[in-house]
Design a protein around this motif. Structure first.
Motif, PDB file in Angstrom:
ATOM      1  N   PHE A 124       0.816  -1.205   0.000  1.00 20.77           N
ATOM      2  CA  PHE A 124       0.000   0.000   0.000  1.00 20.77           C
ATOM      3  C   PHE A 124       0.856   1.265   0.000  1.00 20.77           C
ATOM      4  O   PHE A 124       0.343   2.353  -0.261  1.00 20.77           O
ATOM      5  N   PHE A 125       2.138   1.132   0.317  1.00 14.91           N
ATOM      6  CA  PHE A 125       3.026   2.288   0.400  1.00 14.91           C
ATOM      7  C   PHE A 125       4.168   2.224  -0.620  1.00 14.91           C
ATOM      8  O   PHE A 125       5.115   2.979  -0.519  1.00 14.91           O
ATOM      9  N   THR A 126       4.082   1.294  -1.568  1.00 14.28           N
ATOM     10  CA  THR A 126       5.136   1.129  -2.572  1.00 14.28           C
ATOM     11  C   THR A 126       4.689   1.762  -3.882  1.00 14.28           C
ATOM     12  O   THR A 126       3.639   1.409  -4.426  1.00 14.28           O
ATOM     13  N   ALA A 127       5.469   2.706  -4.378  1.00 10.35           N
ATOM     14  CA  ALA A 127       5.135   3.372  -5.632  1.00 10.35           C
ATOM     15  C   ALA A 127       5.170   2.388  -6.799  1.00 10.35           C
ATOM     16  O   ALA A 127       5.846   1.345  -6.741  1.00 10.35           O
ATOM     17  N   TYR A 128       4.449   2.714  -7.844  1.00 13.94           N
ATOM     18  CA  TYR A 128       4.423   1.870  -9.029  1.00 13.94           C
ATOM     19  C   TYR A 128       4.547   2.746 -10.272  1.00 13.94           C
ATOM     20  O   TYR A 128       4.337   3.957 -10.220  1.00 13.94           O
TER      21      TYR A 128
END
Length: 426
Positions: A124-128
């Motif tokens: 939920f806190f990892t950029a993509y």
């Protein structure tokens, strides 16, 4: 520099906007611009404004960048745990019993489940990367919404320890819940999809992954995993199928039909037919049973069938028939894949490899950062999968990634020329 030696400082460049473009195009003093150019400039101005608005909402300090070195170590650790899980879950279900007792493997599996739940929350806190706009999404709201729409349900279902929750309920003390607990444990095999996703991510980050030896290792891994799962399924039939015959009327090693009317009955399955002593032995050391199951699965997948281990009832015959079909399809695929690896005659694949190699060599020669190398390679592979006819390595990249690479390549020239230092990166 003027002719008399007087230097002139360049005026700072103003940001282009739609209003200034309109005034410039309508001014009689300025050269006339064609409508197509005006439209393109307006689109660029709108994109710059949009990017400026996005910059306001990013970046929170808790957002994790995918190219972070610590994130790479965490992903490798997850891959190791995923490989352990996809091999351990079928083995534990079939060979180690299905009671709710606490053992060392039970504690280890609970720790693994907690680690996967933690990784699920990290996503939920990892950029993509949004490949449509060729930009890294750093907005927490967009990241969370994207993950909820894609992989959250599967990741959460395969990570939560439902078997331990059911075992701690009062109804788990009854024997009819054993098969339900088995089914719950099979849900954890959804982690196989997560393992495939992690391998693809590693393939994007490591360019040398796509070599012939690595492809061959992946094919061997698929064969081993398929054999392992089928071996566990074949032995699982021995535990679940209730087939008995009259032990006094049928010699060991012959065929028989399920059914026993006398009181002298014996279990009848492929394991008891092959070795009745091994079937009745203590299950505290299941290595011999597992090796025999792997042997049975492998000779059936390979459609060899020596005749020493055979199916004995309708359930086993149906399972072996499905296993033979799977073996024919799988070995056909393996043979074609190995032939493709040996020949490498596909010109499109060769062009893709050539372009990616040229792009990697270019970024390494210019000493580009690792995060920019990975970003460029990912976009190149994304473009080549849809337009393999593009020739120049930089043509494979979106304009945003091209700009970042060219700014990095020209950093020395920009530093030496004052007029260029006054310009923005865009």
């Amino acid at each position: 520099t003027m002719s008399d030696g007087e230097s002139v400082r360049p005026e700072p460049v103003q940001r282009t906007s739609s209003e200034s473009i309109r005034k410039l195009s309508e001014s009689s003093e300025a050269p006339r611009l064609d409508p197509l150019t005006i439209t393109r400039l307006k689109m660029m101005a709108r994109r710059f404004r949009k990017n400026a608005l996005v910059q306001k909402e990013r970046r929170h300090w808790f957002i994790i960048i995918p190219s972070n070195s610590y994130k790479g170590v965490w992903d490798m650790f997850n891959v190791i745990l995923l490989i352990y899980s996809v091999f351990e879950v079928p083995y534990s279900i079939s060979f180690l019993g299905n009671d709710c007792s606490w053992t060392s493997i039970t504690y280890l599996n609970l720790i693994v489940d907690c680690i996967f739940l933690f990784d699920c929350s990290l996503n939920f806190f990892t950029a993509y990367v949004d490949y449509e706009t060729a930009s890294l999404v750093l907005s927490f709201r967009r990241i969370a919404f994207h993950y909820l729409q894609s992989w959250f349900l599967l990741d959460f279902a395969s990570s939560i320890p439902l078997d331990r929750i059911v075992c701690n309920s009062p109804a788990a003390q009854h024997g009819e819940y054993i098969r339900f607990i088995k089914f719950i444990r099979w849900i954890k095999m959804i982690r196989f999809l997560k393992m495939v996703r992690q391998f693809r991510k590693l393939q994007d980050e490591i360019g040398s992954f796509a070599t012939n030896s690595a492809h061959l290792a992946k094919l061997v891994g698929v064969l081993l995993l398929c054999t392992h799962i089928w071996a566990c399924v074949l032995y699982g039939v021995v535990d679940t199928e209730d087939c008995q015959i009259d032990s006094s009327g049928v010699p060991v090693g012959t065929s028989a039909v399920c059914g026993c009317s006398s009181g002298n009955c014996r279990d009848w399955n492929w394991l008891s037919r092959y070795d009745y002593g091994l079937y009745n032995s203590d299950n505290s050391e299941p290595k011999s049973r597992y090796l025999l199951s792997v042997y049975f699965a492998l000779i059936t997948l390979a459609t060899v069938g020596y005749g020493d281990v055979v199916a004995t009832n309708d359930t086993e015959r149906a399972l072996v028939a499905a296993l033979v079909v799977t073996g024919v399809v799988m070995f056909s695929f393996l043979l074609s894949a190995i032939s493709a690896l040996v020949s490498r005659g596909n010109t499109v694949e060769s062009a893709v490899e050539l372009h990616c190699t040229q792009l990697t060599d270019l970024t390494r020669w210019k000493d580009a950062p690792i995060s920019l190398r990975v970003r460029a390679r990912r976009h190149a592979l994304f473009t080549l999968s849809r337009a393999p006819h593009l020739l120049h390595p930089l043509d494979l990249l979106p304009r945003v990634v091209q700009s970042d690479l060219l700014v990095h390549f020209a950093r020395e020239a920009v530093g030496e020329v004052p007029a260029l230092r006054a310009l923005g990166a865009d």
